[in-house]
Design a protein around this motif. Structure first.
Motif, mmCIF file in Angstrom:
data_model
loop_
_atom_site.group_PDB
_atom_site.id
_atom_site.type_symbol
_atom_site.label_atom_id
_atom_site.label_comp_id
_atom_site.label_asym_id
_atom_site.label_seq_id
_atom_site.Cartn_x
_atom_site.Cartn_y
_atom_site.Cartn_z
ATOM 1 N N ASP A 110 47.052 -25.503 -13.331
ATOM 2 C CA ASP A 110 46.385 -26.529 -14.144
ATOM 3 C C ASP A 110 44.872 -26.516 -14.001
ATOM 4 O O ASP A 110 44.177 -27.216 -14.742
ATOM 5 C CB ASP A 110 46.883 -27.926 -13.739
ATOM 6 C CG ASP A 110 48.343 -28.141 -14.100
ATOM 7 O OD1 ASP A 110 48.810 -27.491 -15.056
ATOM 8 O OD2 ASP A 110 49.003 -28.930 -13.414
ATOM 9 N N ARG A 111 44.341 -25.757 -13.053
ATOM 10 C CA ARG A 111 42.905 -25.799 -12.805
ATOM 11 C C ARG A 111 42.139 -25.245 -13.997
ATOM 12 O O ARG A 111 42.458 -24.192 -14.528
ATOM 13 C CB ARG A 111 42.540 -25.005 -11.536
ATOM 14 C CG ARG A 111 43.040 -25.643 -10.269
ATOM 15 C CD ARG A 111 42.612 -24.820 -9.056
ATOM 16 N NE ARG A 111 41.166 -24.836 -8.889
ATOM 17 C CZ ARG A 111 40.507 -25.755 -8.197
ATOM 18 N NH1 ARG A 111 41.169 -26.754 -7.630
ATOM 19 N NH2 ARG A 111 39.191 -25.691 -8.068
ATOM 20 N N PRO A 152 43.462 -15.215 -7.057
ATOM 21 C CA PRO A 152 42.981 -15.683 -5.747
ATOM 22 C C PRO A 152 44.121 -16.006 -4.784
ATOM 23 O O PRO A 152 43.954 -15.860 -3.569
ATOM 24 C CB PRO A 152 42.157 -16.935 -6.080
ATOM 25 C CG PRO A 152 42.575 -17.340 -7.442
ATOM 26 C CD PRO A 152 42.982 -16.088 -8.153
ATOM 27 N N LEU A 153 45.279 -16.417 -5.322
ATOM 28 C CA LEU A 153 46.430 -16.674 -4.458
ATOM 29 C C LEU A 153 46.909 -15.373 -3.819
ATOM 30 O O LEU A 153 47.261 -15.345 -2.637
ATOM 31 C CB LEU A 153 47.562 -17.320 -5.259
ATOM 32 C CG LEU A 153 48.830 -17.677 -4.466
ATOM 33 C CD1 LEU A 153 48.528 -18.746 -3.434
ATOM 34 C CD2 LEU A 153 49.946 -18.144 -5.413
ATOM 35 N N PHE A 154 46.897 -14.296 -4.590
ATOM 36 C CA PHE A 154 47.286 -12.994 -4.062
ATOM 37 C C PHE A 154 46.302 -12.525 -3.002
ATOM 38 O O PHE A 154 46.694 -11.980 -1.970
ATOM 39 C CB PHE A 154 47.370 -11.969 -5.195
ATOM 40 C CG PHE A 154 47.704 -10.579 -4.735
ATOM 41 C CD1 PHE A 154 48.937 -10.303 -4.156
ATOM 42 C CD2 PHE A 154 46.787 -9.545 -4.870
ATOM 43 C CE1 PHE A 154 49.248 -9.016 -3.719
ATOM 44 C CE2 PHE A 154 47.087 -8.268 -4.443
ATOM 45 C CZ PHE A 154 48.317 -7.995 -3.865
ATOM 46 N N TYR A 155 45.009 -12.753 -3.240
ATOM 47 C CA TYR A 155 43.994 -12.405 -2.243
ATOM 48 C C TYR A 155 44.218 -13.200 -0.952
ATOM 49 O O TYR A 155 44.057 -12.668 0.158
ATOM 50 C CB TYR A 155 42.585 -12.706 -2.771
ATOM 51 C CG TYR A 155 42.116 -11.786 -3.871
ATOM 52 C CD1 TYR A 155 42.872 -10.672 -4.266
ATOM 53 C CD2 TYR A 155 40.912 -12.012 -4.532
ATOM 54 C CE1 TYR A 155 42.440 -9.836 -5.279
ATOM 55 C CE2 TYR A 155 40.468 -11.172 -5.547
ATOM 56 C CZ TYR A 155 41.235 -10.086 -5.921
ATOM 57 O OH TYR A 155 40.807 -9.259 -6.913
ATOM 58 N N PHE A 156 44.575 -14.469 -1.110
ATOM 59 C CA PHE A 156 44.835 -15.320 0.057
ATOM 60 C C PHE A 156 46.058 -14.805 0.819
ATOM 61 O O PHE A 156 46.079 -14.822 2.056
ATOM 62 C CB PHE A 156 45.056 -16.758 -0.387
ATOM 63 C CG PHE A 156 45.193 -17.742 0.747
ATOM 64 C CD1 PHE A 156 44.092 -18.119 1.496
ATOM 65 C CD2 PHE A 156 46.425 -18.292 1.065
ATOM 66 C CE1 PHE A 156 44.214 -19.017 2.542
ATOM 67 C CE2 PHE A 156 46.561 -19.198 2.095
ATOM 68 C CZ PHE A 156 45.451 -19.567 2.840
ATOM 69 N N GLY A 203 48.282 -21.739 1.024
ATOM 70 C CA GLY A 203 48.508 -21.130 -0.280
ATOM 71 C C GLY A 203 49.539 -21.824 -1.133
ATOM 72 O O GLY A 203 49.446 -21.810 -2.362
ATOM 73 N N VAL A 204 50.529 -22.437 -0.506
ATOM 74 C CA VAL A 204 51.604 -23.098 -1.253
ATOM 75 C C VAL A 204 51.406 -24.607 -1.298
ATOM 76 O O VAL A 204 51.392 -25.212 -2.378
ATOM 77 C CB VAL A 204 52.986 -22.760 -0.643
ATOM 78 C CG1 VAL A 204 54.094 -23.532 -1.380
ATOM 79 C CG2 VAL A 204 53.239 -21.260 -0.712
ATOM 80 N N GLU A 253 39.470 -24.636 3.859
ATOM 81 C CA GLU A 253 40.097 -25.078 2.616
ATOM 82 C C GLU A 253 40.271 -23.913 1.644
ATOM 83 O O GLU A 253 39.382 -23.088 1.476
ATOM 84 C CB GLU A 253 39.241 -26.161 1.954
ATOM 85 C CG GLU A 253 39.873 -26.767 0.716
ATOM 86 C CD GLU A 253 39.029 -27.881 0.127
ATOM 87 O OE1 GLU A 253 39.545 -28.608 -0.746
ATOM 88 O OE2 GLU A 253 37.855 -28.020 0.535
ATOM 89 N N PHE A 254 41.447 -23.852 1.020
ATOM 90 C CA PHE A 254 41.726 -22.876 -0.036
ATOM 91 C C PHE A 254 41.978 -23.657 -1.321
ATOM 92 O O PHE A 254 42.908 -24.460 -1.401
ATOM 93 C CB PHE A 254 42.949 -22.029 0.327
ATOM 94 C CG PHE A 254 43.372 -21.078 -0.757
ATOM 95 C CD1 PHE A 254 42.523 -20.061 -1.171
ATOM 96 C CD2 PHE A 254 44.617 -21.196 -1.364
ATOM 97 C CE1 PHE A 254 42.904 -19.186 -2.180
ATOM 98 C CE2 PHE A 254 45.012 -20.327 -2.364
ATOM 99 C CZ PHE A 254 44.153 -19.316 -2.774
ATOM 100 N N ARG A 255 41.153 -23.437 -2.340
ATOM 101 C CA ARG A 255 41.167 -24.272 -3.540
ATOM 102 C C ARG A 255 42.136 -23.823 -4.632
ATOM 103 O O ARG A 255 42.175 -24.419 -5.702
ATOM 104 C CB ARG A 255 39.749 -24.343 -4.124
ATOM 105 C CG ARG A 255 38.736 -24.998 -3.191
ATOM 106 C CD ARG A 255 37.358 -25.027 -3.818
ATOM 107 N NE ARG A 255 36.383 -25.668 -2.950
ATOM 108 C CZ ARG A 255 36.171 -26.986 -2.900
ATOM 109 N NH1 ARG A 255 36.871 -27.784 -3.694
ATOM 110 N NH2 ARG A 255 35.275 -27.500 -2.078
#
Length: 309
Positions: A113-114, A123-127, A227-228, A237-239
């Motif tokens: 939704d961002r 970015p989730l994959f990078y995380f 991440g989840v 923090e991971f945005r």
């Protein structure tokens, strides 16, 4: 006169100086990849550099057999690693549900939704890669290298390797906790909780002699946490998490701005992980005691034989 730096009988540095040398070289090894401009490659590079350093130190400075490294990839190793992922993911899910049901957090949205995040999974994959790397190289350092060397350093007189292992876990876990003291929003409570996390991660390693379960637990705890479920991971923090949250409630319970690791809820999660890990090992036929390589003192001749094969 006894040489305080070098053991002439074993023909190698004494354990204290091996540990200090490794920590020094490790700090360099994980810094060099930051020269690479692409983040995912930086994270992978940190793991590769750590593995290379670990191999060189373990085989040639420590003069140990690689079979005792805890990194021999077998079906059992892979199963234990995957079970670690499942156990820690479940624990973090229970932490999330507990805080959500008791109004300790509010779900404010979801990653997709961002605004402006058409490719929110990138970015989730990078995380994911980053946490996999952190879970690997921190376990190799804090458990895989420090614990065997500290055990050897304290095995003398009436102190058996088993007794020395308790000391090794305390010292290595304390180093692990102190290394997190400079993280954002860190507090004394947070550092103490991270030290306890180090103990939790050390127990499966001492029982199995393998780093598999510890690596799986470490990676999964971090990835699911940030991440989840959108918590801060050791203050960071991971945005782009799948679930976006706003935390509330008392900090002593939730961990506040550092994340669940600094709260009592995090301690309960770690105890859950420790209990489930021990239960899993018992049900798979692993003897609940010290692994063979932690029950005996270092014997150089075994490694010399292996080197000639």
């Amino acid at each position: 006169m006894t040489n305080p730096f070098y053991n002439p009988d074993e023909q190698r540095l004494r354990s204290l100086f091996r540990v200090l040398l490794f920590i020094f070289l490790f700090s360099i090894a994980v810094s060099i990849p930051f020269l690479i401009p692409f983040e995912p490659v930086q994270f992978i590079g940190q793991s590769v550099m750590t593995l290379g350093l670990f191999y060189m130190m373990f085989r040639f400075v420590d003069q140990r057999a690689w079979r005792d490294s805890g990194l021999i990839m077998t079906k059992t190793w892979i199963k234990e690693c995957l079970m670690g992922v499942a156990i820690a993911g479940t624990a973090m899910g229970l932490i999330f549900l507990s805080l959500w049901l008791t109004e300790g957090l509010e779900v404010t949205g979801y990653g997709w939704d961002r605004n402006g995040q058409s490719f929110w999974m990138v970015p989730l994959f990078y995380f994911f890669i980053r946490m996999a790397s952190v879970g690997f190289y921190e376990e190799v350092m804090a458990r895989g290298y420090l614990i065997p060397n500290i055990i050897e350093g304290f095995t003398f007189g009436n102190i058996t390797p088993q007794k020395a292992a308790v000391i090794a876990v305390i010292i290595s876990s304390s180093i692990f906790g102190i290394l997190h003291a400079s993280n954002p929003n860190a507090s004394v409570t947070a550092v103490i909780n991270i030290i306890f996390a180090g103990v939790m991660l050390a127990v499966p390693y001492l029982i199995t002699g393998r780093l598999a379960l510890s690596i799986g637990l470490h990676f999964s705890w971090n990835f699911f946490q940030g991440g989840v479920f959108g918590f801060r991971v050791s203050g960071m923090e991971f945005r782009h998490s799948i679930i976006q949250i706003q935390q509330g409630g008392p900090e002593w319970w939730t961990g506040g701005a550092f994340g669940p690791e600094a709260g009592l809820i995090g301690i309960f999660g770690m105890l859950f992980i420790l209990g489930l890990s021990i239960l899993y090992l018992k049900r798979t036929g692993v003897k609940l005691g010290y692994a063979e390589n932690f029950r005996t003192a270092f014997q150089k001749e075994e490694i010399s034989e292996e080197s000639t094969n």
